[in-house]
Each structure stands twice: as structure tokens, then as C-alpha cells.
Design an enzyme around this catalytic site. Structure first.
Site, mmCIF file in Angstrom:
data_model
loop_
_atom_site.group_PDB
_atom_site.id
_atom_site.type_symbol
_atom_site.label_atom_id
_atom_site.label_comp_id
_atom_site.label_asym_id
_atom_site.label_seq_id
_atom_site.Cartn_x
_atom_site.Cartn_y
_atom_site.Cartn_z
ATOM 1 N N HIS A 54 45.158 42.456 36.677
ATOM 2 C CA HIS A 54 45.023 41.045 37.055
ATOM 3 C C HIS A 54 45.691 40.743 38.392
ATOM 4 C CE1 HIS A 54 44.088 36.921 36.622
ATOM 5 N NE2 HIS A 54 44.249 36.810 35.311
ATOM 6 N N ASP A 71 23.925 43.854 33.490
ATOM 7 C CA ASP A 71 22.782 44.681 33.065
ATOM 8 C C ASP A 71 22.802 45.970 33.886
ATOM 9 O OD1 ASP A 71 20.377 45.863 32.393
ATOM 10 O OD2 ASP A 71 19.186 44.031 32.628
#
Length: 458
Positions: free
Chosen positions: A162, A380
Site C-alpha cells: 500500500h 479480464d
């Protein structure tokens, strides 16, 4: 009654994890992180989990990752403490590479999908634990595990540091990886911007605002709700709010106050969380929520900036005022907190963080992180979009998650003490009964129905 979580079988590793390095030479230097990047609050990895119906070619994924790490070369480096500045972090861009693990789990995609609403501790098996990773700095910035399932499904788990990326940055990176895997001959859609100097502090620092998100006290003398929560057995609660549910919440504020779906759901979740915990009426309680400030800064951060470009908005009031007032009150506090986040305010916050004794005030706060609008569910790799997208674990921090197949819906995931889980669910859903009693259309949330005696599960 709450159902016990179902334990996942163990992962089987046929080979040792490998390091995926950039496939061409990359710059060798140290990347200094901004004050927003290296906050102690952010010293962990964002862990995403994706479930796909069909397996993806691993060689194609690895090759695409090696190409992408040429562009995102700091993610192939290693985080370390700065030798020149106390408690400051930097990235040694040395090209060592990202960890890539391959495994098999004896479960089908459909079976996992049935369990996917509420993470449990056994889900940690789906993300490789780096050997020798005793401290935060020992873990490479990017760790990936691909787990093939029985009958061809696949789970992808990623752990992205992060301090290097926020939610927008991780989404940008993962979308680029999927794009390069599915369409290897086409360039990455967005070029990453590495420079963290756009969010550097001023010299000398000028703290011109009060920042209730933070505290300089090493030990809080007042009530510490976070410590109280973490001392108890926690269970994940997961409730999906459809577009219609969120519209019902918005109607509670109209026509006197116009608000976004996020503002209404955030204020409602905050209020329900406080009500379920039975806190002292006089306690000052906070809601901390992530706000993207890339376009609020002057000048705006350049497109492709993948570092931490968010800050925490802070709404605060007493327990009594939040619980006794209607939703309108909480929403107005959220809106006021958002409105404060001007360029001057953010610059003041960045300057405040020069003092490493300053830390995020989590003691009496609910923290909400917005994942629902990042496009994370659109990933995808060439075999279709994910059947499920969410975190690897659930925590006391609240996540607003996307719902696969329903753009307007939001799944609220947060862990609460086991003894208050049903009350929290009741507080989250009782507004639907009020709508129903007033002649409105009634829909249950996740099969829960608010009733006088608590939550009943169909």
C-alpha cells in the site's frame, strides 16, 4: 444463528515460487515516497482475490507481468528505511522481481463461489506466505499466487504494497496486466507516473488547518474502541445493497438534502455500527473514509499517477447525536468532511505528516475504504471476467465492494464482535421495514429481514 465458516482445503505446491523480473533492464535508483505513501497506517499490503471460471495460461500471465514490470519497475524492487531520514521509507529499485506462486486446491469454482460472501481465516492459504518475512519490509512489494481448481477454475490472489500504490493505482496496474496478457501485441493503456514529488511537503512545513484524522498522542487516554474490538472474537458481516436499497436511503434525506449513494450508505453504515456497539452517549466518534484528491490538487496529479493520491475525510460527532438524529445528520457530516479537502487542506496534511509522531486516529473511528468504484471487477485476462472479486480477509475496517453483474450495487463487508453481529445486521436493514410499512417496495438484503426480535435468516 450465524453459520460457522467453512474451512478451505490446503493448497498443494508442485514447485517453489519464482521471481518474475522485468524482461528488459530498468532504472536502478532509490524512489523516495511521499508523506501520504509512507504513513504507518498504510504499512501493509492490499490483498485482492479473484475467482475465474476458466484457468488462464500461466506462461502468458508471467510473460505479461515481466513486460509490465519494466513500466512499473518499483514494484520489482524492495522497500527499505531511508538511511538519511528517520522513519522515512524508500524503494530500492533493484529489479529483484515479484514473487509468483503456483498451487492447486481441491475445490471447484462453483463451490468456492458459494462461500465467497464472507472471507474466513483459511482464505489466507490462497496467498503465498513469503519465507523469512518477519517484518513489513521483508515482504516484496508484489506477491502473486495463482491457484488452479478442480475442473478448471482458477483463483488469483495479489498482495500489493500500500505504500507504493493506493486503490486507484492497484486497479491501474492490474488492468494493465490483464490487458497485456489478453492482448500481448497492444501497448499498455496508461503509462505509469512514478514521481512522488508532486505530493512532497513544503519547506518549511505549514500546518494551517486542524486535522482530526490524526493524533500526536503516543497513548490515548480516552476510550479505545479499536483495541476493545480487537480483543474479542470477530466475525465478518456481508450485506449487499442494490441500487433500489441505496435509493431508499437517499430518499430519507430528500428533498431537503441531496446526496450521493456513497454519502448515504457511508453515513448509514457508520450509524448502524455505532448503534450495535452500545457506546457511551458522550463519546466523540469518528468516520474516516478514503477520498481521491488527484483532481482536487493544484495542479492536478498527472494521469497515470499510481502512488497514494487519497486522504481520509473525517466526520465526527457524539454517539448521542449520531444515534438519536436521523440519517440526514450523518450525511451532512460526511459532506462537510469531503468539502474540507481542498488543495490547501491536503497540502497542510502532507506537511503535518513530516512529524513522524503523528498517526492516524483509529481509537474511536470506523474506517471505510471505497473499492466499489475502482473498476476492479472488470479484470479480464482473456478468459472472461471474474465470478467474484473481493479481499482475502475481513477486518474491523469496512470495505465497500463491487457486486459482479450489478454496477449500481455495493457489498458492505466489515468484521464486528460476534455478540453484536445480528444487531449490526438489524440496524443495517431495518430501514427497509420502515419503507415497507409506509407503502414502499420491500426487498430483503442477503435474505435478512429486520424484525422486532432481531434478524431472521430465511
Amino acid at each position: 444463528m450465524l453459520n460457522p465458516p467453512e474451512e478451505l482445503p490446503d493448497c498443494l505446491y508442485a514447485t517453489q515460487p519464482t521471481l518474475i523480473r522485468p524482461n528488459t533492464p530498468t532504472p536502478k535508483h532509490c524512489l523516495t515516497l511521499s508523506n501520504l505513501d509512507d504513513q504507518k497506517f498504510l504499512r501493509f499490503s492490499i490483498k485482492y482475490l479473484y475467482l475465474f471460471k476458466s484457468s488462464i495460461n500461466l506462461d502468458a500471465m508471467k510473460y505479461a507481468l515481466s513486460k509490465l514490470l519494466v513500466l512499473y519497475y518499483p514494484l520489482a524492487g524492495r522497500l527499505r528505511s531511508s538511511p538519511d531520514r528517520d522513519q522515512k521509507l524508500e524503494v530500492d529499485c533493484n529489479g529483484e522481481g515479484a514473487v509468483f506462486a503456483e498451487a492447486f486446491m481441491d475445490i471447484t469454482a462453483d463451490q468456492f463461489l458459494e462461500l465467497s460472501d464472507k472471507p474466513n481465516r483459511s482464505w489466507k492459504k490462497l496467498l503465498y506466505r513469503v519465507e523469512g518475512g518477519l517484518t513489513f519490509l521483508d515482504i516484496p512489494p508484489l506477491v502473486v499466487q495463482v491457484t488452479n481448481l478442480r475442473f478448471g477454475g482458477m483463483i488469483l490472489c495479489t498482495a500489493i504494497n500500500h505504500c507504493l500504490c493506493d486503490g486507484i493505482g492497484t486497479s491501474q496496474f492490474l488492468k494493465a496486466w490483464a490487458h497485456l496478457t489478453a492482448k500481448p501485441d497492444l501497448p499498455s493503456p496508461i503509462s505509469p507516473v512514478h514521481s512522488r514529488h508532486v505530493l512532497r511537503s513544503r519547506n518549511p512545513p505549514e500546518v494551517t488547518f486542524s486535522h482530526p484524522q490524526f493524533t500526536v498522542n503516543k497513548e490515548n487516554a480516552h476510550v479505545d474502541v479499536l483495541r476493545f474490538l480487537q480483543s474479542q472474537p470477530l466475525v465478518p458481516t456481508s450485506l449487499t445493497f442494490t441500487r433500489s436499497h441505496i435509493h431508499h436511503l437517499n430518499r430519507q434525506c430528500s428533498p431537503s438534502l441531496k446526496c450521493t449513494g456513497f454519502e448515504a450508505l457511508a453515513a448509514h453504515t457508520w450509524r448502524a455500527w455505532v448503534r450495535s456497539l452500545d457506546l457511551s452517549p458522550s463519546l466523540n466518534i469518528k468516520l474516516l473514509f478514503s477520498v481521491n484528491v488527484r483532481r482536487r490538487l493544484k495542479p492536478e496529479t498527472p494521469q497515470g499517477y499510481y502512488g497514494n493520491g487519497f486522504v481520509l475525510g473525517c466526520a465526527q460527532t457524539t454517539v448521542k447525536d449520531l444515534v438519536s438524529a436521523n440519517l440526514h445528520h450523518g450525511v451532512k457530516l460526511v459532506q462537510q468532511a469531503k468539502a474540507e479537502l481542498s488543495d490547501d487542506y491536503v497540502r497542510s496534511m502532507v506537511d503535518l505528516l513530516e512529524d513522524k509522531a503523528v498517526k492516524t486516529d483509529l481509537s474511536t473511528s470506523l474506517v471505510i475504504s471505497q473499492w466499489a468504484k475502482l473498476g476492479l471487477e472488470e479484470l479480464d485476462f482473456g478468459e472472461g471476467k471474474a465470478l467474484h472479486m473481493g479481499p482475502v480477509t475481513s477486518d474491523v475496517y469496512c470495505l465497500f465492494l463491487p457486486v459482479i453483474g450489478d454496477v449500481g450495487a455495493v457489498r458492505v463487508l466489515v468484521s464486528v464482535p460476534e455478540r453484536v453481529a445480528e444487531k449490526f445486521g438489524y440496524c443495517m436493514t431495518e430501514f427497509l421495514d420502515k419503507e415497507f410499512n409506509n407503502g414502499g417496495e420491500h426487498h430483503s438484503i442477503n435474505g435478512y429481514h429486520a424484525a422486532d426480535n432481531g434478524i431472521m435468516e430465511y
